[in-house]
Design a protein around this motif. Structure first.
Motif, PDB file in Angstrom:
ATOM      1  N   ASP A 155     -14.807  33.658 -13.947  1.00 55.38           N
ATOM      2  CA  ASP A 155     -13.831  32.570 -13.989  1.00 55.38           C
ATOM      3  C   ASP A 155     -14.601  31.262 -14.133  1.00 55.38           C
ATOM      4  N   LEU A 156     -14.338  30.537 -15.234  1.00 47.80           N
ATOM      5  CA  LEU A 156     -15.008  29.272 -15.520  1.00 47.80           C
ATOM      6  C   LEU A 156     -13.976  28.222 -15.908  1.00 47.80           C
ATOM      7  N   PRO A 157     -14.261  26.947 -15.645  1.00 51.74           N
ATOM      8  CA  PRO A 157     -13.419  25.899 -16.222  1.00 51.74           C
ATOM      9  C   PRO A 157     -13.447  25.983 -17.745  1.00 51.74           C
ATOM     10  N   ASP A 158     -12.353  25.662 -18.388  1.00 50.58           N
ATOM     11  CA  ASP A 158     -12.331  25.681 -19.851  1.00 50.58           C
ATOM     12  C   ASP A 158     -13.408  24.764 -20.427  1.00 50.58           C
ATOM     13  N   SER A 159     -13.640  23.646 -19.759  1.00 47.99           N
ATOM     14  CA  SER A 159     -14.634  22.698 -20.267  1.00 47.99           C
ATOM     15  C   SER A 159     -16.041  23.284 -20.218  1.00 47.99           C
ATOM     16  N   THR A 160     -16.318  24.164 -19.253  1.00 44.09           N
ATOM     17  CA  THR A 160     -17.621  24.831 -19.174  1.00 44.09           C
ATOM     18  C   THR A 160     -17.727  25.940 -20.200  1.00 44.09           C
ATOM     19  N   ARG A 161     -16.665  26.721 -20.343  1.00 46.46           N
ATOM     20  CA  ARG A 161     -16.683  27.827 -21.303  1.00 46.46           C
ATOM     21  C   ARG A 161     -16.909  27.318 -22.725  1.00 46.46           C
ATOM     22  N   GLU A 162     -16.381  26.156 -23.035  1.00 43.06           N
ATOM     23  CA  GLU A 162     -16.566  25.590 -24.370  1.00 43.06           C
ATOM     24  C   GLU A 162     -18.024  25.265 -24.671  1.00 43.06           C
ATOM     25  N   LEU A 163     -18.840  25.089 -23.649  1.00 45.79           N
ATOM     26  CA  LEU A 163     -20.247  24.755 -23.837  1.00 45.79           C
ATOM     27  C   LEU A 163     -21.120  25.972 -24.105  1.00 45.79           C
ATOM     28  N   LEU A 164     -20.541  27.181 -24.043  1.00 50.66           N
ATOM     29  CA  LEU A 164     -21.330  28.411 -24.151  1.00 50.66           C
ATOM     30  C   LEU A 164     -21.377  28.973 -25.560  1.00 50.66           C
ATOM     31  N   ASN A 165     -20.866  28.222 -26.534  1.00 50.07           N
ATOM     32  CA  ASN A 165     -21.038  28.528 -27.957  1.00 50.07           C
ATOM     33  C   ASN A 165     -20.591  29.938 -28.332  1.00 50.07           C
ATOM     34  N   GLY A 166     -19.475  30.368 -27.765  1.00 49.84           N
ATOM     35  CA  GLY A 166     -18.896  31.639 -28.184  1.00 49.84           C
ATOM     36  C   GLY A 166     -19.622  32.870 -27.700  1.00 49.84           C
ATOM     37  N   ALA A 217     -24.910  26.298 -19.589  1.00 48.71           N
ATOM     38  CA  ALA A 217     -23.815  25.406 -19.954  1.00 48.71           C
ATOM     39  C   ALA A 217     -24.066  24.060 -19.291  1.00 48.71           C
ATOM     40  N   GLY A 218     -24.096  23.013 -20.104  1.00 50.31           N
ATOM     41  CA  GLY A 218     -24.321  21.701 -19.541  1.00 50.31           C
ATOM     42  C   GLY A 218     -24.334  20.633 -20.634  1.00 50.31           C
ATOM     43  N   PRO A 219     -24.074  19.402 -20.267  1.00 48.30           N
ATOM     44  CA  PRO A 219     -23.707  18.983 -18.909  1.00 48.30           C
ATOM     45  C   PRO A 219     -22.258  19.348 -18.588  1.00 48.30           C
ATOM     46  N   VAL A 220     -22.049  19.935 -17.404  1.00 45.69           N
ATOM     47  CA  VAL A 220     -20.703  20.323 -17.006  1.00 45.69           C
ATOM     48  C   VAL A 220     -20.000  19.132 -16.359  1.00 45.69           C
ATOM     49  N   SER A 221     -18.701  19.083 -16.541  1.00 47.38           N
ATOM     50  CA  SER A 221     -17.900  18.034 -15.908  1.00 47.38           C
ATOM     51  C   SER A 221     -17.175  18.546 -14.672  1.00 47.38           C
ATOM     52  N   GLU A 222     -17.103  19.890 -14.533  1.00 56.61           N
ATOM     53  CA  GLU A 222     -16.474  20.513 -13.369  1.00 56.61           C
ATOM     54  C   GLU A 222     -17.473  21.470 -12.736  1.00 56.61           C
TER      55      GLU A 222
END
Length: 292
Positions: free
Chosen positions: A174-185, A206-211
């Protein structure tokens, strides 16, 4: 709601002194002599043991400062500082997974009676004193850290918590959507309980994370383990999965950290590591929430 009573007991286990913190919700076991590693983290409501060890063989033993981490007991949760990959930094040879995981830490006996476990270590190569305090608040395990620089000039460092987690069928990341978007698919993160990375193991950042949170949850078992931190203090999370690709082992790790590479040299070149001014200290926090 009635407040939970916390307990802290000191015992012997396999020839080592261990400290057991628990209440009705959660229990964890710390071995100060072995890098202050946490060898057990249990949800006492569901009886789930979250921490992994090889082939269900819980065997403790000491390591030398230059040992490769793969030759360690490989049990539970370690502290990585000031690097994860071995490297040469400012004329210092820094070992695999850092200087803290295989050395004895000192216990602050003055706070033990209050159910608080504070441990510290002075690193042998890097000019740091590292301190960690653990307290229980219901189903939440709170970690407070302080890193003190004993030198007169600014020093760089990588810190990462290094928890080897035991996965079971039905576990989901379970990840914030904003973090998952940083993982490049990355596809293996969508099914960490059964996915096999291309080379049998993989690590991504994943970084920089906002959550500042990431969790494993299991709807069927009604269980959850959440890591929560302040992204202003540590703005990256590392995710590691091995399905036999690393020394034949199968485990998973969620690693809040202050760097986007495991090497202090590389992270510093990218201007993405922690810094602490000369004769100064920095502090940060981490929480583990065990259960729903």
């Amino acid at each position: 709601m009635k407040a939970l009573t916390n307990h802290l007991a000191t015992r012997q286990f396999q020839g080592f002194v261990v400290h057991v913190l628990n209440n009705d919700e959660v229990e964890l076991v710390v071995v100060p002599e072995l890098g202050a590693k946490i060898i057990s983290l249990k949800n006492l409501r569901t009886r789930r043991e979250w921490l992994w060890h090889p082939k269900d063989n819980l065997k403790l033993f000491k390591n030398q400062p230059s040992d490769d981490f793969s030759a360690s007991p490989l049990i539970g949760m370690d502290e990585c500082l000031p690097t994860i990959l071995p490297c040469d930094w400012r004329g210092r040879t820094l070992p695999d997974h850092g200087e803290a995981w295989n050395q004895p830490w000192q216990v602050d006996q003055n706070v033990l009676q209050n159910g608080v476990l504070t441990v510290s270590i002075q690193l042998k190569t890097s000019p740091f004193i590292f301190q960690r305090t653990i307290e229980l608040h219901g189903n939440e395990v709170r970690f407070s850290y302080q890193l003190s620089n004993l030198s007169e000039r600014e020093e760089s460092f990588i810190w990462a918590i290094h928890p080897l987690l035991r996965l079971t069928a039905g576990d989901k990341l379970d990840l914030p959507d904003s973090t998952r978007e940083l993982l490049n698919g990355e596809t293996w993160i969508d099914d960490v309980a059964s996915a096999v990375p291309e080379k049998g193991c993989a690590k991504v950042f994943a970084g920089p994370v906002s959550e500042g949170w990431a969790a494993i949850h299991n709807e069927k078992q009604g269980d959850r383990l959440e890591f929560a931190w302040d992204p202003a203090e540590n703005n990256t999370v590392g995710l590691w999965l091995t399905r036999g690709g690393w020394h034949g082992h199968h485990h998973f790790a969620i690693e809040p950290t202050n760097a986007n590479d495991d090497s202090l040299v590389v992270a510093t070149q990218r201007q993405h590591s922690g810094t602490v001014a000369g004769n100064s200290s920095v502090a940060w926090q981490l929480s583990l929430r065990v259960g729903l």
